[in-house]
Design an enzyme around this catalytic site. Structure first.
Site, PDB file in Angstrom:
ATOM      1  N   LYS A 221       0.837  -1.199   0.000  1.00 20.25           N
ATOM      2  CA  LYS A 221       0.000   0.000   0.000  1.00 20.25           C
ATOM      3  C   LYS A 221       0.874   1.253   0.000  1.00 20.25           C
ATOM      4  CE  LYS A 221      -2.663   0.870   3.676  1.00 20.25           C
ATOM      5  NZ  LYS A 221      -2.656   2.248   4.224  1.00 20.25           N
ATOM      6  N   SER A 222       1.949   1.225   0.765  1.00 24.93           N
ATOM      7  CA  SER A 222       2.839   2.390   0.841  1.00 24.93           C
ATOM      8  C   SER A 222       3.440   2.711  -0.514  1.00 24.93           C
ATOM      9  CB  SER A 222       3.959   2.123   1.856  1.00 24.93           C
ATOM     10  OG  SER A 222       3.452   1.992   3.152  1.00 24.93           O
TER      11      SER A 222
ATOM     12  N   ASP B  24       3.361   0.552  12.347  1.00 21.28           N
ATOM     13  CA  ASP B  24       2.265  -0.282  11.834  1.00 21.28           C
ATOM     14  C   ASP B  24       2.381  -1.740  12.268  1.00 21.28           C
ATOM     15  OD1 ASP B  24       0.992   1.807  10.620  1.00 21.28           O
ATOM     16  OD2 ASP B  24       1.731   1.391   8.608  1.00 21.28           O
TER      17      ASP B  24
ATOM     18  N   LYS C 216      -3.499   7.214  15.088  1.00 27.16           N
ATOM     19  CA  LYS C 216      -3.687   6.477  13.840  1.00 27.16           C
ATOM     20  C   LYS C 216      -5.198   6.356  13.579  1.00 27.16           C
ATOM     21  CE  LYS C 216       0.611   5.363  12.675  1.00 27.16           C
ATOM     22  NZ  LYS C 216       1.197   5.584  11.341  1.00 27.16           N
TER      23      LYS C 216
ATOM     24  N   ARG D 268      -5.933  -2.762  10.980  1.00 27.64           N
ATOM     25  CA  ARG D 268      -4.856  -3.530  11.601  1.00 27.64           C
ATOM     26  C   ARG D 268      -5.287  -4.161  12.920  1.00 27.64           C
ATOM     27  NH1 ARG D 268      -0.802  -3.035   8.183  1.00 27.64           N
ATOM     28  NH2 ARG D 268      -0.564  -1.053   7.073  1.00 27.64           N
TER      29      ARG D 268
ATOM     30  N   LYS E 192     -10.060  -1.114   4.225  1.00 22.71           N
ATOM     31  CA  LYS E 192      -9.179   0.044   4.130  1.00 22.71           C
ATOM     32  C   LYS E 192      -7.856  -0.301   3.444  1.00 22.71           C
ATOM     33  CE  LYS E 192      -7.681   3.945   6.914  1.00 22.71           C
ATOM     34  NZ  LYS E 192      -6.343   4.167   6.362  1.00 22.71           N
TER      35      LYS E 192
END
Length: 427
Positions: free
Chosen positions: A21-22, A308, A335, A381, A407
């Protein structure tokens, strides 16, 4: 699927890890700023990535095609703006994506158009003071709702020396690194505190280099950025996401053999450190990312560089021998949820023994947890971590807000079932 019941079972098999995703955020933005058409392979359209793609389209980029490939992800082509930001829509909805918001805000200062940034959930109150100080210094007009979104920006960003704290979020640094090379003069970013999450900035610098942007990095303390640079289109394939692989590698250590595929052994993703961390706990993980049942023990973990990973490390520590101390993790409180409170509260609800600190957790491991009703806190998460905890529970686990995985990893529950998980919807 908002509430699910998981009956504890053994997970085993091979799972193809979704694309990072990053990296996807960064590749889409670089492509959108490029001179021609950029082809990006292996994009996974989670809610966060949708937000970034829609954001760059609002800024003037064009989606040429979007095709599903044989692996279940997508290949896309983006016609770039050549660095000329000409918004076709002055409202950017970031949904709940902090990356989208913080990466794209500086682009509002590259056009003469008044831009509005909106979102929902916890994103509405995520801090943006770093940018507000820059706007005040450069006399850029901005308006917000008593410190909350929506945020309206009206003014041009100028070359400058930007003094920025490094212990708030690396996303601010990335946002500036994307936009400053397009200004008509040179700039510097000077860190006023040590930069945390350096690996995310390293990832940004790597993508910028691939798209022909040159940044001089002086030990992550200063960044020197030449102005009048141009992004050059290129073809790019997104590699698998180590932050998502973390869940399955952890599952393999407390269940049965699980192999994670599509991971790059030479990756510079910061969350690749999960492999080292799990091995440090006693985990057996092969070079081709096969995790197998292991005798795990507690460790001390610094959460400042890899925030994360904290929820899944807390989860695996709760069913390991001995005590695990997670420290320097106060940023997790801002977050998608207050992740320190969320993961400690819900694991304790399952029967774990965790003490919450101001900036971390103390986890006293157990052989098994009990099970019961828990909540995701609308945080992907947290939901995924609780699903891994269910493997070591004596009784079923009910997760409310299970759809939060959309998400970042919409197919998470399908993959969980594919590996042998026993999941059904619950009313």
């Amino acid at each position: 699927m908002d509430t699910i019941r998981i009956i504890p079972s053994i997970l085993r098999g091979i799972v193809n890890i979704p694309p990072s995703k990053s990296i996807s955020h960064r590749a889409i933005i670089c492509g959108a700023l490029s001179s021609d058409i950029t082809k990006i392979e292996n994009i996974y359209f989670s809610e966060d990535i949708d937000a970034t793609l829609n954001g760059v389209i609002s800024l003037g980029a064009k989606l040429i095609y979007k095709e599903k490939n044989k692996y279940g992800s997508y290949n896309i082509a983006i016609k770039g703006t050549d660095g000329q930001i000409a918004p076709i829509n002055n409202v950017i909805n970031c949904n709940e994506s902090g990356s989208t918001l913080r990466f794209l805000i500086p682009f509002a200062g590259l056009s003469n158009t008044k831009m509005v940034f909106n979102g929902k959930g916890n994103l509405i109150k995520r801090p943006l003071d770093t940018y507000y100080k820059i706007f005040q210094h450069q006399n850029i007009k901005y308006y917000n709702n008593r410190g909350l979104l929506p945020l309206t920006i009206d003014g041009m960003l100028k070359p400058d020396i930007f003094k920025v704290k490094g212990d708030i979020s690396s996303q601010f640094i990335t946002g500036l690194l994307f936009s400053l090379p397009l200004l008509n003069g040179d700039s510097k970013i000077i860190m006023t505190t040590e930069l945390e999450s350096k690996a995310y900035v390293a990832l940004t610098l790597e993508l910028l280099k691939i798209f022909s942007i040159d940044i001089k990095n002086i030990e992550y303390k200063e960044f020197h950025i030449k102005g009048n640079q141009a992004y050059k289109s290129t073809d790019y394939k997104v590699e698998g996401d180590f932050s998502q692989a973390a869940f399955w590698l952890s599952a393999g250590l407390i269940s049965d053999k699980i192999q994670c595929t599509d991971l790059n052994k030479d990756s510079i993703q910061g969350d690749k450190s999960i492999v080292h961390t799990l091995k440090h706990m006693g985990g057996i993980i092969s070079d081709n990312y096969i995790a197998e049942p292991s005798n795990l023990t507690g460790i001390e973990f610094d959460g400042s560089q890899h925030p994360d990973l904290v929820p899944i490390i807390a989860t695996i520590a709760s069913v390991s021998q001995g005590t695990t101390i997670i420290k320097k993790a106060s940023r997790l409180r801002i977050k998608e949820s207050d992740r320190l409170k969320a993961i400690s509260t819900e694991l304790n609800n399952l029967g774990a023994n965790i003490k919450e600190l101001d900036d971390g957790l103390i986890i006293m491991g157990k052989k098994y947890l009990n099970g019961g009703l828990v909540h995701s806190w609308n945080d992907h998460r947290i939901a995924m971590s609780l699903a891994i905890a269910a493997i070591k529970c004596k009784n079923p686990v009910f997760i409310k807000g299970a759809s939060a995985v959309k998400k970042s990893y919409p197919n998470f529950w399908d993959d969980y079932k594919m590996l042998g998980g026993n999941i059904n919807e619950w009313n």
